[in-house]
Enzyme design. Structure first.
Site, PDB file in Angstrom:
ATOM      1  N   ASP A 307       0.942  -0.964   0.118  1.00 19.17           N
ATOM      2  CA  ASP A 307      -0.588  -0.018   0.009  1.00 19.17           C
ATOM      3  C   ASP A 307       1.416   0.965  -0.327  1.00 19.17           C
ATOM      4  OD1 ASP A 307      -2.257  -1.039   0.336  1.00 19.17           O
ATOM      5  OD2 ASP A 307      -2.430  -1.217   2.643  1.00 19.17           O
ATOM      6  N   ASP A 595      -4.839  -2.890   4.594  1.00 18.86           N
ATOM      7  CA  ASP A 595      -4.959  -2.766   5.689  1.00 18.86           C
ATOM      8  C   ASP A 595      -6.550  -2.427   6.070  1.00 18.86           C
ATOM      9  OD1 ASP A 595      -6.463  -0.671   4.252  1.00 18.86           O
ATOM     10  OD2 ASP A 595      -3.915   0.882   5.428  1.00 18.86           O
ATOM     11  N   ASP A 599      -9.482  -5.878   2.296  1.00 19.77           N
ATOM     12  CA  ASP A 599      -8.099  -5.870   1.759  1.00 19.77           C
ATOM     13  C   ASP A 599      -7.867  -7.943   2.227  1.00 19.77           C
ATOM     14  OD1 ASP A 599      -7.637  -3.686   0.368  1.00 19.77           O
ATOM     15  OD2 ASP A 599      -5.887  -3.249   2.795  1.00 19.77           O
TER      16      ASP A 599
END
Ligand code: ATP
Length: 872
Positions: A307, A595, A599
């Protein structure tokens, strides 16, 4: 919503904790120390050895029998201590990864371990949370829970605030262990621990998974095959001895002792210990391992999908620019001076769940609590004199942010009783839901030309590496009118979120290690590219793919082109799953971070699922095998390094244990074949096993990292532990050790004519060769004289203990008589030493030839294992 609750006081909570106990479900799985110790004797060979020893005691060999039992006991103790430590380490880690709960106590929201929640506690829930206790919903918005752990059905169950909290229905109740898929709520805990619905079923929470790892399974399987081979050899040794007229019972005991010493039955346990110790080291580097197999797989990772926000960047947002149809506004300019900015800031503070505080006595310093994007907006507004409490609006309903929609809305009631809908979100998506826009001339139609101008402005802000948020509003019919459509575009805010300093080096490290970093973000492609370029994740020639493009690309096409894509932008969590699958199809071993609640599937699908310790939701944490306690990309790279180190160390002690065991078997087997007397007595074989197998092998698992560990390409996940010629090295070394021991035995028999002296020499030679070999095992590429023997003091200590033990066994008169060893003369010692140094010299020469040959192949074929140049 939370402000109205006071919650319990700290004293009340303490009292209730004593009364109801911790909010934990007893697992009953914990193995007691006694059980662990008893487990050390479960091996069939050890049982047979003990039985045979009892028989030998009955036959009068009392001292020998006692010694054998003592050795077996010491070995078991060693195994027990290691295993006990491993269990406790894993248990502690399980506790570390147990979820927290947000409760209101003394009127303040606090994050406490879920185990401390007591009946009566008021707890807050948001999407992605694991529900800490059974409870009743008091208030909230759009709460939906996944109760599949209880019901088996994984469809979200809608929950509503109970009209009468004292008589809640099922639709008003939340259950411990279920997860929040959407919305937010405030609940009151009704039951905790064993009294909850979950408590009545089972405990699955907060425990680290310790199922055998693939390597352990492979080793256990191989151990069985080697075990059978060893048994056959031991049988041959015993039978040959008996046929040649040796005492049958003694020969039987010899065969069994040899089997106990040579069969690597403890290997999977030693691997577990090494992995667990490595887990402990990783936690010091802020990577928490939830599944042991991850330690192994980490070392194979060749793609890391990360990410952006918070992992590659600091997640410290600062609003730099506000843009409205009237142009850019500086932060801090009084809002009232410009109507569009004033409206923008109103939306920014009301469509916001962060909290702002001004420390006493400091008018222009602010502290915030909450999501960094929202906190940054509150600060920007405060600097312009706009505060939530002073605005004439009251929030009545919220549609929470979710990473698929990429926006958030609140319905507010104005003082005059009218309702307004305030929305903020990704500008490109928000614009599609706007029909009008606000300028100093009032509300006008959003024509395609204006829309394109706004988009260009959005891109211009994004090119400055700013994260851009759009703001819009409309009048609403009622409190429930929360549809995000027919909105009036009001403006944008651009905020910076600088890359983490450590991320620059970590990216370089990745490339040197043959690992490709890939950025996956919900942010705009242009912002993502600017940051990826800065971090060198994006390099000239790379591709950037957006979520929209991904939607138009088939899985097959994605698999074909994925090797070239270094940035995925404006993606949703569902896209992440497709990306992991495509990379896996290409044969990559993928680490994927996540997170948010959505996900979890991608994190679960990845070879190494990674979640965020600070910003991660409970659901993603539970789906992951690694938790980054500081949310940092560099920590993940450090964990990969640790994974590589431990794999190398496991190879080191496998090399050591196997070559030593082969050496022992070869000594006995060849002596029997050559018609010689037994070179080692059962008690001596067991002594060798005790002195060499236990401590030195474990100490090898603690070797410090080799300098080049992150300059090698990742190994393949299905690679054998014996790859790269390790199997060959082991066999050759085993043969050399065995034949040299035999050589010592024969020379001393010839020169002294005394069997006791020859056996002592063989015993000493065997142990010395093994203790020298342990240092050779420190490196696969360097010989004995090129390594640093002192960089692992635990190994030096273990070898010293073994050497002292041997010295005492030979030179202490009492022990000497037990182990049937006699002091050797200087001449005899010289013979032993000559053989002992001969082996490392021969293997040093073999290593040199091998290294030369491989350098030659490297230069002629230019295909090598190390990565001197960054790889793409
Ligand atoms: P990453 O996936 O790298 O963590 P990210 O945090 O930018 O990236 P998301 O949180 O999914 O990804 O955000 C995507 C977009 O949604 C952002 O670019 C922003 O425009 C918008 N956004 C982010 N947070 C909020 C919020 N709290 N309210 C409204 N919109 C938001």
């Amino acid at each position: 919503m939370m402000e109205e609750y006071q919650g319990l006081t700290a004293r009340q909570a303490e009292k209730r904790l004593l009364e109801h106990g911790e909010n934990k479900i007893r697992s009953g799985k914990k193995a007691s120390a006694l059980k662990l110790f008893a487990g050390q004797f479960r091996d069939a060979m050890i049982m047979i050895l003990l039985a045979a020893t009892v028989v030998s005691a009955l036959m009068g060999e009392y001292t020998e029998a006692m010694t054998i039992i003592a050795i077996v006991f010491v070995n078991a103790l060693l195994g027990f201590f290691q295993e006990y430590r491993t269990e406790r380490t894993l248990e502690k880690l399980g506790e570390l990864s147990a979820p927290n709960a947000a409760v209101i106590r003394d009127g303040q929201i606090q994050s406490i371990p879920a185990s401390m929640v007591v009946p009566g506690d008021i707890f807050c829930l948001k999407a992605g949370d694991r529900i800490p206790a059974d409870g009743c919903v008091l208030g909230g918005d759009s709460l939906s829970c996944d109760e599949s752990m209880l019901s088996g059905e994984s469809i979200g169950v809608e929950k509503y605030a109970a009209p009468n909290p004292d008589a809640p229905q099922k639709a008003n109740r939340v259950y411990m262990g279920a997860t929040v898929t959407r919305g937010r709520a405030v609940c009151r805990a009704t039951e905790t621990g064993g009294a909850t619905e979950m408590g009545k079923i089972a405990d699955m929470l907060g425990t680290i998974e310790v199922q055998p790892t693939p390597l352990q399974k492979r080793l256990a399987h191989m151990g069985k095959i080697i075990g059978i081979a060893c048994l056959v050899i031991c049988l041959v040794v015993a039978v040959t001895g008996i046929l040649r007229g040796e005492d049958p019972f003694n020969m039987l005991l010899t065969g069994i002792s040899l089997a106990v010493a040579a069969i690597p039955e403890g290997l999977p346990a030693v691997v577990t210990i090494a992995l667990a110790l490595s887990v402990g080291r990783m936690v010091k580097r802020k990577a928490l391992i939830r599944r042991l197999h991850a330690v192994e797989t980490l070392g194979c990772a060749d793609v890391i999908c990360s990410d952006k926000t918070g992992t590659l960047t600091e997640n410290r947002m600062t609003v730099k620019v506000l843009w409205t149809a009237s142009g850019e506004t500086e932060i801090g300019k009084r809002a009232s001076s410009e109507p569009c900015s004033a409206m923008l800031l109103d939306i920014a503070v009301l469509c916001n769940n962060a909290l702002l505080d001004t420390p006493a006595g400091r008018k222009d310093a602010f502290t915030t609590d909450g999501e960094p994007t929202e906190a940054a907006l509150l600060i920007a507004a405060a600097k312009s004199g706009v505060f939530k409490k002073q605005l004439p609006y009251e929030p009545v309903k919220e549609l929470p942010f979710d990473s698929a929609r990429k926006m958030m809305s609140v319905c507010v009631r104005r003082k005059d009783g009218k309702y307004l809908l305030f929305t903020k979100g990704a500008p490109d998506l928000l614009l599609d839901r706007c029909t009008h826009y606000l300028s100093k001339n009032g509300v006008s139609l959003l024509t395609p030309a204006i829309k394109s101008q706004i988009s260009q402005q959005n891109d211009a802000l994004a090119r400055r590496a700013l994260r851009v948020l759009g703001f819009a509003y409309r009048e609403a019919d009622s409190a429930g009118d929360i549809r995000e459509e027919r909105l009036i575009f009001t403006g944008m805010a651009g905020m910076i979120d600088p890359p983490r300093k450590e991320a620059f080096d970590a990216v370089i490290k990745c490339r040197e290690a043959g690992i490709r970093p890939v950025m996956i973000t919900g942010d705009h492609a242009v912002t993502a590219r600017a940051i990826a370029e800065e971090l060198t994740i994006y390099q000239p020639g790379d591709r950037i793919m957006t979520g929209r493009e991904l939607d138009k690309t088939s899985d097959e096409a994605l698999t074909r082109m994925i090797s070239n894509i270094s940035v995925f932008a404006r993606v949703t969590p569902a896209h992440k799953l497709r990306i992991v699958r495509a990379l896996k199809k290409q044969g990559h071993t993928v680490a994927m971070t996540g997170d948010g609640v959505n996900d979890a599937p991608a994190v679960k699908e990845a070879d190494i699922g990674v979640s965020m310790g600070i910003t991660g939701t409970d659901v993603t944490k539970e789906a992951s095998s690694v938790i980054l306690l500081d949310d940092n990309f560099a920590t993940l790279v450090a964990a990969v390094e640790e994974g590589r180190v431990i794999y190398r160390n496991i190879r080191k002690f496998i090399r050591y244990l196997f070559s030593c065991n082969i050496g022992e078997v070869v000594t006995m087997f060849f002596a029997m074949l050559m018609g010689m007397p037994v070179p080692l007595l059962p008690i001596q074989i067991l002594l060798v096993n005790l002195a060499t197998d236990g401590l030195p092998a474990i100490a090898l698992g603690l070797e410090p990292p080799d300098k080049d560990v992150m300059r090698q390409r990742p190994r393949r996940a299905n690679e054998s532990v014996f790859s790269n010629g390790l199997g060959f090295t082991i066999v050759i070394r085993g043969l050399l050790i065995g034949l040299c021991t035999l050589g010592v035995f024969v020379s001393l028999i010839r020169s002294s004519g005394d069997l006791l002296t020859a056996r002592t020499g063989a015993l000493l030679a065997l142990v010395l060769m093994q203790l020298i070999h342990v240092f050779e095992c420190k490196s696969e590429t360097k010989g004995l004289f090129s390594i640093n023997p002192l960089n692992n003091l635990k190994l030096v200590g273990a070898v010293a203990v073994s050497a002292i033990l041997m010295y005492l066994a030979i030179y202490n008169p009492v022990l000497g008589s037990i182990f049937r060893a006699v002091p050797l003369t200087g001449e005899q010692l010289r013979t032993v030493l000559t053989y002992c140094v001969f082996v490392p010299i021969v293997s040093g020469i073999i290593l040199m030839i091998k290294n030369r040959a491989s350098t030659h192949t490297v230069s002629s074929k230019s295909s090598h294992k190390t990565c001197p140049h960054p790889v793409k």
